[in-house]
Design an enzyme around this catalytic site. Structure first.
Site, PDB file in Angstrom:
ATOM      1  CB  CYS A 118      -4.509  24.809  39.743  1.00 22.28           C
ATOM      2  SG  CYS A 118      -4.035  23.163  39.303  1.00 22.28           S
ATOM      3  NE  ARG A 171      -5.852  19.198  38.639  1.00 26.41           N
ATOM      4  CZ  ARG A 171      -5.433  19.365  39.916  1.00 26.41           C
ATOM      5  NH1 ARG A 171      -4.729  20.427  40.236  1.00 26.41           N
ATOM      6  NH2 ARG A 171      -5.760  18.496  40.847  1.00 26.41           N
ATOM      7  CG  ASP A 194       0.823  14.343  43.060  1.00 21.71           C
ATOM      8  OD1 ASP A 194      -0.098  13.935  43.789  1.00 21.71           O
ATOM      9  OD2 ASP A 194       0.622  15.047  42.057  1.00 21.71           O
ATOM     10  NE  ARG A 211      -2.958  23.673  47.627  1.00 20.69           N
ATOM     11  CZ  ARG A 211      -2.904  23.086  46.419  1.00 20.69           C
ATOM     12  NH1 ARG A 211      -2.138  23.584  45.474  1.00 20.69           N
ATOM     13  NH2 ARG A 211      -3.616  22.001  46.180  1.00 20.69           N
TER      14      ARG A 211
END
Ligand code: EPZ
Length: 414
Positions: A116, A121, A304, A395
């Site tokens: 992504c 990943r 994050d 999301r």
């Protein structure tokens, strides 16, 4: 295509309650496959990743639906053990289904979830862990064929404390007789939530939150009624919004112990922070101080929250250095922030940010957390900002515009 339109300069002020953590709900939904009895998750947030995981469960035969903040799963009828390509592509974390499907059916066919915006990943650690449990894996044409008919307990050493690989192995091992040990396991709070969830179903898992997780296999799991942990990244994002706008916010339900590394940096930037059983309150300073951040697996600074922290450094008084150690290409938001007047130099995994002022501009979200960082920048910028790619933000944030609008922001979804 929807966009966010923000008129900057308004302080983020008020009280808000945090919903359930996306990165806990997703593995918990996957783990629901491990029982044939009904599972009820409460405190869930309505996020597009969650909606897609519910669709995947439905297409595997496990009835699942969400009403308000409650998700109910009826896994009894689950019968499919193949994850068709179009489902795997729905969300990257569909790979979390591999462990539970193997645990339930002892066979699985999935596709490579693909990379992504933030990196390749890979799933090599997932597959290494499952092979250590005796799963025979054949990879061909982008498909992964797993034969779990000879699965057994075992010991797995993860080369990197991968969150997903830790969770996949935990879920695959729960119904395997014997003791399975995961070494160098991820320590994120979402791993502990998965352990507590599995144990609430009659599983026997211990050690989550440490580098060594032990799973004693059980014959069967029962249904459960479980409240999901609060979303620490949404909490950190809202706290940073207040920090960047000289605001004053109380985030109810947020757990300070999940955010120590983030609170440490917000405090170093000059924020006044009070944490108690109710949640976390933060008062932003007149002038933000620069901070240096280096992302690490938990309990280090969470990747994050890197984009949101970089945004904050764009309006600090001084120079900051942000190093992204977890994902190889997670600075896509920098180019967009530069369009807003930010002074950022990116070289490989480091970003040097010379703080100043931001002015509103048309920008585009390239990934979930980078999009949230652009919203924060719009709140602090002079003038109007328009952000494309809102679906990426949806999301991981439930109606971010409503959350921030309720805290004094001038933000609309158009
Ligand atoms: C989880 O992703 C989270 N997603 C991510 O949140 C989070 O950024 C990440 O953990 C790290 O905390 C969910 O929980 C759904 P990893 P995951 O496996 O499990 C490498 C968000 O914004 N790696 O810990 O995919 C990988 O390339 C999302 O909410 C391998 O090399 O993360 C990365 O560099 C983004 N081989 C590093 O490990 C593997 O087999 C960390 O990945 C697996 C991972």
């Amino acid at each position: 295509m929807e966009i966010f339109r923000i008129m900057g300069g308004k302080p983020i002020r008020g009280t808000i309650r945090i919903g359930g953590a996306k990165n806990a709900i997703l593995p918990l939904l996957a783990a629901s496959l491990l029982t044939e009895e009904p599972v009820c998750l409460t405190g869930c947030a309505a996020l597009s990743d969650v909606e897609n995981m519910i669709r995947i469960l439905g297409m595997l035969g496990a009835g699942a639906k969400m009403e308000d903040d409650v998700i109910t799963v009826n896994p009894a009828q689950a019968s499919r053990w193949e994850m068709p390509e179009h489902l795997s592509k729905l969300i990257r974390s569909s790979i979390f289904m591999l462990g539970p499907i193997l645990g339930r059916f002892r066979k699985a066919t999935v596709t490579y979830p693909g990379g992504c915006e933030i990196g390749l990943r890979p799933i090599d650690l997932h597959l290494k862990g499952l092979r250590a449990l005796g799963v025979r894996i054949r990879e061909a044409h982008g498909m992964i064929y797993c034969d779990g008919s000879h699965m057994h307990s075992g010991e797995i050493m993860l080369d990197f404390p991968s969150v997903g690989a830790t969770e996949n192995v935990m879920m695959a091992a729960v119904l395997i007789p014997g003791k399975t040990v995961i070494l160098n396991a991820a320590r994120e709070p979402e791993i502990t939530d998965l352990q507590e969830f599995i144990n609430s179903m009659g599983g026997c898992v211990s050690g989550a939150g440490t580098g060594m997780i032990v799973i004693d296999g059980v014959k069967k799991l029962r249904g459960t009624h479980y409240r999901v942990m609060p979303d620490r990244i949404v909490a950190g994002t809202l706290l940073t919004a207040a920090a960047m706008t000289g605001g004053d916010i109380a985030v109810r339900g947020a757990r300070a112990c999940d955010l120590d590394a983030v609170l440490d940096k917000l405090s170093a930037a000059g924020c006044e922070i009070i944490a108690d059983d109710e949640g976390i309150s933060l008062k932003g300073p007149e002038k933000l101080r620069p901070v240096d951040v280096s992302t690490q697996p938990y309990p280090g600074f969470p990747t994050d929250m890197q984009a949101q922290m970089l945004s904050m450094c764009c309006v600090a008084h001084g120079t900051s250095v942000i190093i992204e150690n977890v994902f190889e290409s997670r600075f896509a938001h920098a180019a967009q922030l530069i369009r807003m007047g930010a002074d950022i130099t990116v070289s490989h995994r480091a970003a040097i940010v010379r703080g100043g002022r931001l002015t509103g501009a048309r920008v585009c979200a390239k990934d979930l957390r980078g999009g949230a960082a652009l919203v924060l920048a719009g709140l602090a910028a002079e003038g109007a900002t328009e952000i494309q790619g809102v679906s990426l933000i949806d999301r991981g944030y439930e109606s971010l515009e409503k959350m921030l609008g309720g805290l004094g922001a001038d933000i609309t979804r158009i």
